[in-house]
Design a protein around this motif. Sequence first.
Motif, short mmCIF file in Angstrom:
data_model
loop_
_atom_site.label_atom_id
_atom_site.label_comp_id
_atom_site.label_asym_id
_atom_site.label_seq_id
_atom_site.Cartn_x
_atom_site.Cartn_y
_atom_site.Cartn_z
N PHE A 300 0.84 -1.20 0.00
CA PHE A 300 0.00 0.00 0.00
C PHE A 300 0.87 1.25 0.00
O PHE A 300 1.91 1.29 0.65
CB PHE A 300 -0.90 0.03 1.25
CG PHE A 300 -2.28 -0.44 0.97
CD1 PHE A 300 -2.52 -1.79 0.77
CD2 PHE A 300 -3.33 0.45 0.86
CE1 PHE A 300 -3.79 -2.24 0.48
CE2 PHE A 300 -4.61 0.01 0.57
CZ PHE A 300 -4.84 -1.34 0.38
N ASN A 357 -0.56 -0.81 -4.37
CA ASN A 357 0.41 -0.58 -5.44
C ASN A 357 0.63 -1.88 -6.22
O ASN A 357 -0.02 -2.90 -5.94
CB ASN A 357 1.71 0.02 -4.88
CG ASN A 357 2.35 -0.88 -3.82
OD1 ASN A 357 2.50 -2.08 -4.05
ND2 ASN A 357 2.70 -0.30 -2.69
N VAL A 358 1.56 -1.83 -7.17
CA VAL A 358 1.76 -2.97 -8.08
C VAL A 358 2.06 -4.28 -7.33
O VAL A 358 1.74 -5.36 -7.81
CB VAL A 358 2.90 -2.64 -9.10
CG1 VAL A 358 4.25 -2.56 -8.41
CG2 VAL A 358 2.94 -3.62 -10.25
N1 ACO Z 1 0.89 1.54 5.77
C1 ACO Z 1 0.58 2.47 6.72
N2 ACO Z 1 0.91 3.79 6.65
C2 ACO Z 1 1.58 4.18 5.56
C3 ACO Z 1 1.93 3.28 4.52
C4 ACO Z 1 1.56 1.93 4.66
N3 ACO Z 1 1.88 1.04 3.71
N4 ACO Z 1 2.60 3.95 3.56
C5 ACO Z 1 2.66 5.23 3.96
N5 ACO Z 1 2.04 5.38 5.18
C6 ACO Z 1 1.85 6.64 5.92
C7 ACO Z 1 3.16 7.13 6.55
O1 ACO Z 1 3.33 6.63 7.85
C8 ACO Z 1 2.96 8.63 6.52
O2 ACO Z 1 2.05 8.97 7.55
P1 ACO Z 1 2.19 10.41 8.28
O3 ACO Z 1 1.94 11.46 7.23
O4 ACO Z 1 1.15 10.39 9.36
O5 ACO Z 1 3.60 10.49 8.84
C9 ACO Z 1 2.23 8.87 5.19
O6 ACO Z 1 1.49 7.64 4.96
C10 ACO Z 1 3.15 9.16 4.03
O7 ACO Z 1 4.07 8.07 3.93
P2 ACO Z 1 5.60 8.17 3.53
O8 ACO Z 1 6.36 7.07 4.15
O9 ACO Z 1 6.10 9.57 3.77
O10 ACO Z 1 5.50 7.93 1.97
P3 ACO Z 1 6.72 7.70 1.01
O11 ACO Z 1 6.32 8.31 -0.29
O12 ACO Z 1 7.99 8.17 1.62
O13 ACO Z 1 6.82 6.10 0.89
C11 ACO Z 1 6.26 3.88 0.31
C12 ACO Z 1 6.20 5.37 -0.08
C13 ACO Z 1 7.70 3.51 0.66
C14 ACO Z 1 5.82 3.05 -0.89
C15 ACO Z 1 5.34 3.64 1.52
O14 ACO Z 1 4.01 3.94 1.18
C16 ACO Z 1 5.44 2.20 2.05
O15 ACO Z 1 6.29 1.93 2.90
N6 ACO Z 1 4.57 1.26 1.55
C17 ACO Z 1 4.67 -0.14 1.93
C18 ACO Z 1 5.78 -0.84 1.16
C19 ACO Z 1 5.42 -1.05 -0.31
O16 ACO Z 1 4.35 -1.52 -0.63
N7 ACO Z 1 6.38 -0.73 -1.16
C20 ACO Z 1 6.23 -0.93 -2.62
C21 ACO Z 1 6.11 0.40 -3.30
S1 ACO Z 1 5.84 0.20 -5.02
C22 ACO Z 1 7.33 -0.22 -5.61
O17 ACO Z 1 8.38 0.18 -5.20
C23 ACO Z 1 7.33 -1.14 -6.63
#
Ligand code: ACO
Length: 419
Positions: A300, A357-358
Amino acid sequence: MSTAKLSLNGQDYEFPTFTGSEGEVGIDIAKLRPESKAITFDPGYGNTGSCKSAITFINGEKGILRHRGYAIEDLANKSTFSEVSYLVIHGELPTPEQLSAFEAGIAEHSTLPAAISDMITRFPKTAHPMSVLSSMTAALPAVYDDYINEDSVDTNVMRMLGHVLAIATEFHKHTEGEAAVPFDSNLDYPGNFLNGMFGSADGGYTVNPIRQSALNKLLIVHADHEQNCSTSTVRMIGSGHASLFTSITGGISALWGPLHGGANQAVIEMLHDIQEDGGDSEKYMEMAKDKESGFRLMGFGHRVYKNFDPRATILKEACDEVLEDLGVSDPTLALAKNLERIALEDEYFVKRNLYPNVDFYSGIIYRAMGIPVDMFTVLFAIGRMPGWIAHWLEMREDGGRIHRPRQIYTGATHREFPR
Ligand code: ACO
């Protein structure tokens, strides 16, 4: 040409702006430090453009992804992975003759050098295949002494595409104690991956067309994604004029992290853990919202997509079809859909634009196809290969400086050495 103005300590600075072909505006701050001694501060590079690129366009607000102008939905539904690889690398769709020559090139380079095949058999069978993949691509300059030659670039591109498939499948066969399966020119790229994984050196295995077509789609949706963590790594390493093999090795390592390509494995492990714990989706959604819990909903969220990830939409549909066609009933699909449903209605996720996400649905399809969980990220790497190659080539053609970000130092100021 419009300009952007910055006021700092009573002095005004003016910077040129430029516009991309889709209307995106960039402020060229190359003169900022020489003139003002200040730098921009953008941890995670969320607002920093590191290059101009003509390969992939993403509009995260509208959920648009296009390679060389073609929509990902068209490519995923109407094309083949070889054709998309050619498009991403060379900029145009191939003619039938160009595609045949491209596919013949992959076939020609599908046999690994003996030293690489030998090294693959020396790894423990329990080794993670991402470690094996990056180790073996790192070793390619050791066996090809033309790895850095200008006139070998085209050959090295084809070696890369042919070899990664062979490294992945040969290692899998090693873990099973079986002989590697030679490349079959009658099969396409995804077909050869499946044959290499599940076939036998003696033949007798027929590739299932549903699996083949699903894998084709999966590889296409991973083909490129502009300046993500692994592609930026490839460009970063390549900017120092490191070879294609070495630069892509860095990309593979960057991809492995669970916040990036490693998420496809992490999603399945998460769904499995939730199921083992009684399948209480609500409990895990609460944990995902609680920063203290250390739990994130894997699969996500995305740095760029703030509406939906078009690749996830394609894979969610494919997931239903593949499971039905293969007659596989997977309770984790129901669990995944339940988590998605709750997240799409939950204020925490809605407010932060967190969508699947993907990686959210890809793992469920891989599993239905019988692919071992620790091979999921390897498949992402194989799919991303044309993108990494295209970015390395584009950067090389554009020239430019070595990548070297700056920092704001926050450590101790000068102090006397105690002796
Ligand atoms: N679950 C819960 N909360 C989340 C998640 C999640 N998966 N992703 C983001 N958040 C929250 C963060 O805690 C933050 O909250 P806040 O504003 O209260 O501090 C807010 O959403 C923004 O998140 P960031 O970490 O700043 O977003 P960033 O753009 O830096 O990270 C990422 C993006 C790494 C994809 C992140 O959403 C994540 O860790 N997701 C889970 C791992 C994942 O699925 N990765 C695959 C990505 S797609 C790819 O690379 C192919």
